[in-house]
Design an enzyme around this catalytic site. Structure first.
Site, PDB file in Angstrom:
ATOM      1  N   LYS A  26       1.099  -4.109  19.458  1.00 25.98           N
ATOM      2  CA  LYS A  26       1.873  -3.303  20.400  1.00 25.98           C
ATOM      3  C   LYS A  26       2.255  -4.125  21.637  1.00 25.98           C
ATOM      4  O   LYS A  26       3.417  -4.155  22.053  1.00 25.98           O
ATOM      5  CB  LYS A  26       1.035  -2.090  20.818  1.00 25.98           C
ATOM      6  CG  LYS A  26       1.774  -1.066  21.650  1.00 25.98           C
ATOM      7  CD  LYS A  26       0.788   0.033  22.093  1.00 25.98           C
ATOM      8  CE  LYS A  26       1.538   1.298  22.473  1.00 25.98           C
ATOM      9  NZ  LYS A  26       1.971   2.046  21.288  1.00 25.98           N
ATOM     10  N   ARG A  95      -3.326   2.313  26.472  1.00 23.68           N
ATOM     11  CA  ARG A  95      -3.282   2.432  25.005  1.00 23.68           C
ATOM     12  C   ARG A  95      -3.936   1.218  24.353  1.00 23.68           C
ATOM     13  O   ARG A  95      -3.839   0.107  24.862  1.00 23.68           O
ATOM     14  CB  ARG A  95      -1.827   2.496  24.515  1.00 23.68           C
ATOM     15  CG  ARG A  95      -1.105   3.792  24.806  1.00 23.68           C
ATOM     16  CD  ARG A  95       0.271   3.748  24.133  1.00 23.68           C
ATOM     17  NE  ARG A  95       0.935   5.036  24.191  1.00 23.68           N
ATOM     18  CZ  ARG A  95       1.763   5.413  25.170  1.00 23.68           C
ATOM     19  NH1 ARG A  95       2.000   4.592  26.192  1.00 23.68           N
ATOM     20  NH2 ARG A  95       2.349   6.608  25.131  1.00 23.68           N
ATOM     21  N   GLY A 104      -3.818   5.712  14.875  1.00 26.33           N
ATOM     22  CA  GLY A 104      -4.643   6.886  15.133  1.00 26.33           C
ATOM     23  C   GLY A 104      -6.124   6.606  15.142  1.00 26.33           C
ATOM     24  O   GLY A 104      -6.928   7.525  15.307  1.00 26.33           O
ATOM     25  N   MET A 106      -7.807   4.472  17.170  1.00 24.39           N
ATOM     26  CA  MET A 106      -8.409   4.213  18.481  1.00 24.39           C
ATOM     27  C   MET A 106      -7.821   5.186  19.512  1.00 24.39           C
ATOM     28  O   MET A 106      -7.027   6.061  19.181  1.00 24.39           O
ATOM     29  CB  MET A 106      -8.200   2.754  18.872  1.00 24.39           C
ATOM     30  CG  MET A 106      -9.109   1.839  18.042  1.00 24.39           C
ATOM     31  SD  MET A 106      -9.025   0.126  18.529  1.00 24.39           S
ATOM     32  CE  MET A 106      -7.392  -0.313  17.992  1.00 24.39           C
ATOM     33  N   ARG A 362       8.293  -0.960  16.006  1.00 28.89           N
ATOM     34  CA  ARG A 362       7.449  -1.627  15.003  1.00 28.89           C
ATOM     35  C   ARG A 362       8.153  -1.524  13.663  1.00 28.89           C
ATOM     36  O   ARG A 362       9.063  -0.694  13.488  1.00 28.89           O
ATOM     37  CB  ARG A 362       6.062  -0.998  14.944  1.00 28.89           C
ATOM     38  CG  ARG A 362       6.078   0.477  14.640  1.00 28.89           C
ATOM     39  CD  ARG A 362       4.692   1.074  14.697  1.00 28.89           C
ATOM     40  NE  ARG A 362       4.779   2.520  14.555  1.00 28.89           N
ATOM     41  CZ  ARG A 362       3.762   3.342  14.758  1.00 28.89           C
ATOM     42  NH1 ARG A 362       2.604   2.886  15.146  1.00 28.89           N
ATOM     43  NH2 ARG A 362       3.904   4.651  14.587  1.00 28.89           N
ATOM     44  N   HIS A 480     -11.444   3.950 -22.088  1.00 32.55           N
ATOM     45  CA  HIS A 480     -10.423   4.135 -23.121  1.00 32.55           C
ATOM     46  C   HIS A 480      -9.231   4.920 -22.589  1.00 32.55           C
ATOM     47  O   HIS A 480      -8.076   4.525 -22.746  1.00 32.55           O
ATOM     48  CB  HIS A 480     -11.048   4.849 -24.325  1.00 32.55           C
ATOM     49  CG  HIS A 480     -10.063   5.154 -25.415  1.00 32.55           C
ATOM     50  ND1 HIS A 480      -9.448   6.376 -25.525  1.00 32.55           N
ATOM     51  CD2 HIS A 480      -9.585   4.374 -26.402  1.00 32.55           C
ATOM     52  CE1 HIS A 480      -8.634   6.345 -26.567  1.00 32.55           C
ATOM     53  NE2 HIS A 480      -8.709   5.137 -27.120  1.00 32.55           N
ATOM     54  N   SER A 790      -5.921 -17.509 -24.945  1.00 34.29           N
ATOM     55  CA  SER A 790      -5.550 -16.335 -24.172  1.00 34.29           C
ATOM     56  C   SER A 790      -6.829 -15.744 -23.584  1.00 34.29           C
ATOM     57  O   SER A 790      -7.718 -15.336 -24.320  1.00 34.29           O
ATOM     58  CB  SER A 790      -4.842 -15.321 -25.072  1.00 34.29           C
ATOM     59  OG  SER A 790      -4.525 -14.174 -24.327  1.00 34.29           O
ATOM     60  N   CYS A 857      -4.584 -11.942 -21.357  1.00 35.40           N
ATOM     61  CA  CYS A 857      -4.139 -10.660 -21.894  1.00 35.40           C
ATOM     62  C   CYS A 857      -5.107  -9.534 -21.557  1.00 35.40           C
ATOM     63  O   CYS A 857      -5.048  -8.474 -22.135  1.00 35.40           O
ATOM     64  CB  CYS A 857      -3.922 -10.756 -23.402  1.00 35.40           C
ATOM     65  SG  CYS A 857      -5.424 -11.120 -24.310  1.00 35.40           S
ATOM     66  N   TYR A 877       1.384 -17.923 -19.089  1.00 33.66           N
ATOM     67  CA  TYR A 877       1.860 -16.550 -19.093  1.00 33.66           C
ATOM     68  C   TYR A 877       0.741 -15.570 -18.769  1.00 33.66           C
ATOM     69  O   TYR A 877      -0.440 -15.906 -18.887  1.00 33.66           O
ATOM     70  CB  TYR A 877       2.491 -16.179 -20.450  1.00 33.66           C
ATOM     71  CG  TYR A 877       1.525 -16.072 -21.594  1.00 33.66           C
ATOM     72  CD1 TYR A 877       0.858 -14.869 -21.873  1.00 33.66           C
ATOM     73  CD2 TYR A 877       1.268 -17.157 -22.411  1.00 33.66           C
ATOM     74  CE1 TYR A 877      -0.036 -14.773 -22.918  1.00 33.66           C
ATOM     75  CE2 TYR A 877       0.369 -17.077 -23.464  1.00 33.66           C
ATOM     76  CZ  TYR A 877      -0.285 -15.879 -23.711  1.00 33.66           C
ATOM     77  OH  TYR A 877      -1.176 -15.772 -24.739  1.00 33.66           O
TER      78      TYR A 877
END
Lengths: 900, 900
Positions: A26, A95, A104, A106, A362, A480, A790, A857, A877
């Site tokens: 700020k 502030r 929110g 502090m 901001r 699962h 893999s 994978c 990959y």
């Protein structure tokens, strides 16, 4: 101690936007805005260094008190007001402002400087005694709460705290007078209230509300610093990984008032529409009000301009209409700020007596769709680079636009009945059913259903498929249900421990609430909330989303990592290609065995007591497997498809109840005893560490043979039809090179046999999953027999930690609560432990074969942080479920950009 | 091709004892003996290079045929005989000889050179036609079998092979003549037999028995080379890890005959007694016989001298008596050979016409006790160094002398009924019982029992304790039964898959045989054989064994590794100290919970639904634990005792049947439903990867607190009594440093509390087991919170391979049979995979703390190969079961010597 305060005002400032570490976000922005000529009320920022000094020593650095006085002088000069003066008093706000926004979390104290002495002067000057007493009332409330109560003990708000007690006094007065809104209170009412407040404060807290402006000032500064260590703030930092050592800065700034009458107002605005991303100024304002009034929602705010009108506010006058001069001034600042900060801004302003003050700017929060549109449009307008545009989109934002969501507005108003783990993102709404068969039945009649189960198993898959969403009482993020649902992009919440299912009565209870079959519920699979009743869904349409498409194109220009998908069916493969998959990295063959006409043969295979018996049963499975492979290979043509041979322990296929055993015994013409015996003999204490993976293929080479035959016949036939396909046969759970050597021989022999038999040449590869610690440590030996590696990071994580995915919920939540562990290692790769094993395996594997193709994978293939790791350690990959493919592409792009 | 043949004879030889790679063991020794003046029949050795060439190319190197002729000339010259000559024929033998002895695995042909042409000359020369036809009969039998049948197809002996058919002819003749022994056959009988043999050979094999001495020679050489690839030889090499590439050498040597009449004889001898190690010449001889007659056991051999007389042979004349001249010549060679080879020798000799020929010398096999005595006596006599003496004793030999064994002679005559895994070495003999309670009951009445179970669990421990031995139908080398029995040095055989137990009828069946409760069986826990009936046991007495004591003293002078023991009771601790343990490396606390008066409280603790309830139950366990710890700590004083906190999943303690549930519900005053529910809720799919180890202590810190309290109160009280003790608290299953950090705090706090409360200062350490791959990979982080590491190689092997010890028998035997894996990794450490993780952990741990104490307490701590590995990678100690302590000491000594 360095410089303790940094002044800003009237076009000059000690710091700028780069000084966030010292000034907080700020403070740095206030300085920056001042620099670029935005009218910011003058003030000064007390550095974070003072804050940390104060926290540590419970006192201030030596020169600090005189520095603050100097700062106050600067403000007085710029405002042409005197702090504590009886004629022309300066009021100030105090502030907090940390390096990273903690909205929110502090404290703030406004209107500091109002005392018995300064009140008359301010009344005189403003000509508005109601305004002054209202400001005083607010000061007393905030100060007694923040400074006198919380500032004393660092306690979080308690139920009967001073603030609540004061508000009760006001409520009593309003009731007595029969009025509804604070604004209806008269100047006298408010003056009276202030007296009652101060009396109450003395009664409750045992000390007087201070009437000295400097006492107020120092009290305020101390309390705001202390609020860094408030309970809420600490908890928030833990979640957001903000270090405790950072501390906060404190901003002391001249008050300006939007509530000084009808020529005053306050407002908030976004430089672009945060809901759609459209490049149109968007906001709301309120005449004669303070910022907190807008937030409190007492009155409907007015729209800023035409674009900002909603159904609720369409009749209200816009700022554009009400005060075109101020509005056009605001437009100038809008442009200036966005150009300066090179991103959409969220701004706060106050109009005091027809003078516009900018209180804050901001980076504006926005949803996924808006984020993408803004980034792409700014890139196309050459405001930001391609790389910046890509980095602006978080993986979560991209995920947001891929799934139907439950309407966020309606969600706010709905009743949360329980909460679970957000296993499959997106929303779902439907009627409760308790079995897969019921799900199928109900869905056939056009009903939307939510399948609710204690846990799911492969035999529930048909019901899961037709359900809008899946809800389970047990299981973790890699259970699962979670795996299957995520693969389909289906909404899913798992591990709802509070749910108690009563299958007999087709109902479940949560605490004392009972829901029955057919009742409607709604699920938010992105945050794990379960709601009572129906909530509307909002459906995305990616095909129509040009911004999404442009983003993906930019990303693909930058990323190097190939993104494959985990897919077990042609449907999944096609879906994944739409999302940009460049091959299949994991096709699980066992999922193909569960359809009823197939499972009978796999069961026959398992229960056969001879190789011959197994062969006969396998020969019946062959045509199914072959046609599956044909479908998948051709759907993915010409990309490669990695097919994993049978992996799970055989007993997973014969998890039977008595009637199923009876039927199977009849089908097989053997005794039930025999069936039971065989099932019993396959029982394992720890199946995850048992007879599975390549251990099956070695014990029963005929299984490997059948699968290889199916793969290669499918390949040969497709090649003959002119379809380019490239199968990669993957041997699971190899821990010893000789296992791979053994299975490779079986597969190679079959490849040669099929090529000769069908007189077709085709290319293929044989590789292995690296999913055991031993495979990592001996990757050099294994690489001699592998065309590719893999990583199966699910199993690798299980073995490395010694955690069973099925059981980890017994202690993992506790571990996370107690900060023993930061994040579920099944969700985001454990880079230190599992990651180092991966690095070891890559090093060893490539030492043997420098060009070894290596991918991953496991579930982590879809996790952004993990993907960055995989990119950095040199994988070729990653493979993930179809709905994670765009996210993986984006994450791979991010990784490349951040490495530059 | 290098030199193909190496001649020896008449004091000269081309090679010597160092040329085993080229000449094979036998050939090298023949050369060496020749060099040192031992009378060896002349001959030549064909190099192993020729053998491998022949195997590869199926033909011989170019110059080889002429080399063989040169060799033959050398022999002819030295023997003054001519090969194939009608007047003065030379006969030769052809024998195999690999680098490493493969006794009986390859072929031999004797009497080569006997033909229709040479027979009359030999009869003439020997004046003994019976001898000549007997030799001819033997040649025909061997040659037709080895060369003509096996040499053709490389088949192993088949049931109706030519050898059996020829022997049948002889049997028929003997029957016809009503005689019993071959020796009763006359010269004419034998001549007749030779004719019948040759006819049969032509009928069966379709070719004539060769009558050309050179055909015989080349046939013999080829067949002996080929026998390297016979089935038996291949299997043997696999077991003994002999590379196939080595190939064998072939020794062609002049025949000498012990069966040429009463001035001829043959014999075998050991330079010292192989059964006791006593330094006395020992052997047997037989007049007018060939070596094979001694082996065949047709006649009882005569004793060599007084020392060699047995109950059977005490009346027979010794060589010493019969032929003092030859005997004293033999004594000279005995001394010469032992001095030369510096070890006890096993020699073969033949006396032909009063001339002594030495046919072979090799290092003599001996049993464990003899081995130790010989090594110690040779060291004391300054024949070998201290290091050599230690290296001479294999760990298996040391093991042999520690356990009672079943009488090896009686064992040979007993009926093997089944075979399992040799889990606990030594022997056991007793009556069958089927439950632990029965075992206890029967033992109380003085009966010796063998406990037979499908598997054992901690609740069987009291029955196992009183049993002579334990036999299980399931389980592997690290099953519960195996671990417990080995710990006690008790005979145990596990995984006898053929056994089918019928608990209802208190009987078991093996194939078709049924044994009942009370039947006697005998077990050999060193080889896994189970015998029907009683076999006597031979008990060792280590206290009286001065050679053992001297060996251990020598070893301790050399070894650097500390040897601790795994012990859970004072009795075990005392036993281990006798064996030389220098501390306890693993005291498992959970074993202490199973006694009836304790288990009830642990069950109450588990079933408590509140922390308070758990605390009350734990407080009842406290006195038990404390008194256990006092006993163990003081039994091991002043050595350190590593105590592991609770490790197994809680449900192991509540594996209850219905009546137990009923009783527990009553004891706890809760419903059976509630008990069942809680048990159900503790169920895990993979308990090995579940809620266990430090995960328990973190979830229920009150357990850790109670255990720490018990440990430290015991410590403080002992210290007060002036007993020096040093507890090391070990936190199990740590995978994340924060787990250890958490538990360490709890333990430390308790240590301080107890020190203050009892006003006693004591020293202690807190460390962790390293038994998860992640612990290895993050050992640097973990070391920050650990005073010591102790590798738990059982679990580490499980996780690294992904093998469950409880299930591994489902595929491991198959893996070993198929050479996928060489050795069960739970028995001998997998150095490549698990070992590299250990190295990684040591490196990382010592990087954080250079003086970190590191040991190992898994089963591998008692495995010689593994101990050498642990010594080499720099561990401070290994810990093993009491009965392995001497073996570990020896292995640690071996390792030091071999590293020099």
């Amino acid at each position: 101690m360095n410089k303790t305060i940094f002044v800003f005002g009237n076009g000059k400032a000690d710091g700028n936007a780069n000084d966030k570490n010292i000034l907080g976000g700020k403070g740095a922005n206030l300085a920056e805005m001042t620099h670029i000529g935005i009218p910011v009320p003058p003030g000064f920022t007390i550095s974070t260094e003072v804050g940390t000094y104060f926290m540590k020593n419970n006192t201030y650095p030596l020169q600090f008190k005189s520095d603050v006085k100097k700062g106050l002088k600067f403000v007085e000069k710029n405002m042409n007001q005197i702090f504590g003066d009886s004629d022309n008093p300066l009021l100030i706000s105090i502030r907090s402002g940390a390096r990273q926004s903690m909205p929110g979390m502090m404290e703030t104290v406004l209107n500091i400087g109002l005392t018995e002495k300064t009140i008359p002067g301010l009344i005189q000057k403003s000509g508005n005694s109601r305004f002054v007493y209202d400001a005083y009332r607010r000061l007393i409330t905030m100060y007694s709460d923040v400074v006198m109560e919380k500032g004393n003990s660092n306690l979080a708000t308690v139920k009967d705290g001073i603030r609540e007690q004061l508000e009760q006094i006001m409520l009593n007065l309003k009731n007595k007078k029969g009025i509804k809104h604070d604004t209806e209170l008269s100047s006298e009412d408010l003056s009276q209230l202030c007296k009652l407040y101060k009396k109450k404060i003395f009664e409750v807290l045992g000390e007087e509300f201070p009437d000295d402006p400097f006492l107020q000032l120092w009290g305020g500064i101390g309390a705001v610093f202390s609020s860094w260590n408030g309970k809420r703030a600490i908890k928030y930092r833990k979640i957001e990984n903000i270090p405790n050592e950072w501390g906060t800065a404190v901003n002391v700034q001249a008050m300006v008032f939007g509530n000084m009458g009808d020529s005053s107002a306050t407002g908030v605005a976004f430089t672009r529409n945060p809901a759609t991303g459209e490049n149109k100024f968007y906001g709301e304002w309120m005449v004669n009000a303070q910022g907190e009034d807008v937030v409190a929602g007492i009155r409907t705010p007015n729209p800023l301009n035409e674009n900002s009108k909603t159904s609720e506010s369409s009749n209200l006058i816009s700022l554009e209409q009400a005060n075109p001069k101020i509005y056009s001034e605001l437009l100038v600042y809008r442009e200036k700020l966005e150009k300066h900060y090179r991103d959409m801004q969220d701004i706060e302003f106050t109009i005091q007596d027809d003078i516009l003050w900018m209180l804050q700017t901001r980076t504006g929060k926005r949803n996924g769709g808006a984020s993408i549109r803004i980034a792409i449009e700014m890139y196309e307008n050459e405001e930001i680079s391609k790389e910046e545009a890509i980095l602006r989109i978080s993986p979560e934002q991209l995920d947001e636009i891929m799934h139907p969501m439950i309407d966020p507005e309606a969600e706010k108003l709905s009743e949360i009945i329980t909460k679970g783990l957000p296993a499959g993102p997106g929303g779902g709404c439907g009627q409760i059913v308790f079995t897969a068969d019921d799900a199928e039945q109900w869905a056939k009649t056009g009903k939307k259903v939510i399948l609710v189960r204690t846990e799911t198993s492969p035999e529930d898959v048909h019901g899961m498929h037709v359900a809008e969403a899946v809800l389970t009482a047990r299981g973790g993020m890699t259970s699962h249900a979670a795996l299957v649902a995520r693969g389909w992009g289906k909404c899913c919440i798992v591990g709802c421990n509070e749910i108690c299912i009563d299958n007999d009565n087709k109902s479940f209870s949560i605490n004392n609430k009972i829901l029955k079959e057919g009742d409607w519920i709604s699920l938010n699979g992105s945050n794990g909330n379960v709601y009572n009743g129906k909530i509307n869904l909002i459906f995305p349409d990616l095909d129509q989303n040009i911004y999404y498409k442009k983003l993906m194109k930019l990303t693909d220009e930058i990323k190097k990592l190939t993104i494959r998908t985990n897919a077990d069916s042609p449907k999944d493969a096609i879906q994944a290609r739409k999302f940009g998959a460049e091959g299949i990295g994991l096709c699980r063959t066992e999922h193909m065995f569960f359809a009823p006409e197939r499972i009978i043969n796999i069961r026959k295979m398992i229960l056969a007591d001879s190789k011959e018996g197994r062969k006969i049963a396998l020969s019946k499975l062959l045509p199914f497997q072959k046609s599956d492979f044909k479908g998948i290979l051709s759907a993915m043509s010409p990309f490669p498809v990695t097919i994993r041979l049978l992996d799970p322990p055989l007993h997973e296929f014969i998890n039977l109840n008595n009637s199923q055993i009876k039927k199977l015994a009849f089908d097989l013409s053997i005794s039930e005893e025999k069936v039971k015996e065989r099932i019993e003999s396959l029982h394992e204490s720890n199946p995850m560490l048992g007879h599975r993976g390549c251990r099956l293929g070695i014990a029963f080479p005929e299984i490997t043979k059948m699968q290889a035959q199916a793969i290669f016949e499918a390949t040969a036939e497709l090649i003959s039809e002119g379809i380019q396909v490239f199968p990669e046969v993957m041997i699971p759970l190899v821990g010893i090179y000789s296992e791979l050597e053994h299975q490779r021989k079986v597969v190679e022999k079959m490849a040669i046999k099929i090529q000769n038999k069908l007189n077709v040449k085709f290319k293929y590869q044989i590789g292995t999953m690296i999913e055991l610690p031993r495979a990592c440590m001996t990757a050099d030996e294994i690489a001699n027999h592998a065309d590719f590696f893999s990583f199966g990071t699910n199993d690798l994580t299980q073995m490395t930690y010694g955690y069973s995915r099925d059981d980890v919920n017994g202690f993992l939540p506790l571990y996370i609560d107690n900060s023993i562990i930061d994040v579920d290692p099944f969700q985001s790769l454990d880079q230190k432990g599992v990651g180092n094993l991966i690095i070891e395996a890559i090093k060893k594997g490539r030492k043997t074969k420098s060009n070894l193709k290596i991918g991953i994978c496991g579930e982590h293939g879809g996790d952004p942080k993990s993907i960055q790791f995989f990119n950095n350690v040199g994988l070729d990959y990653v493979s993930c479920s179809p709905f994670r493919v765009p996210i993986a592409r984006l994450s791979a792009g991010h990784s490349e950009i951040m490495n530059k």
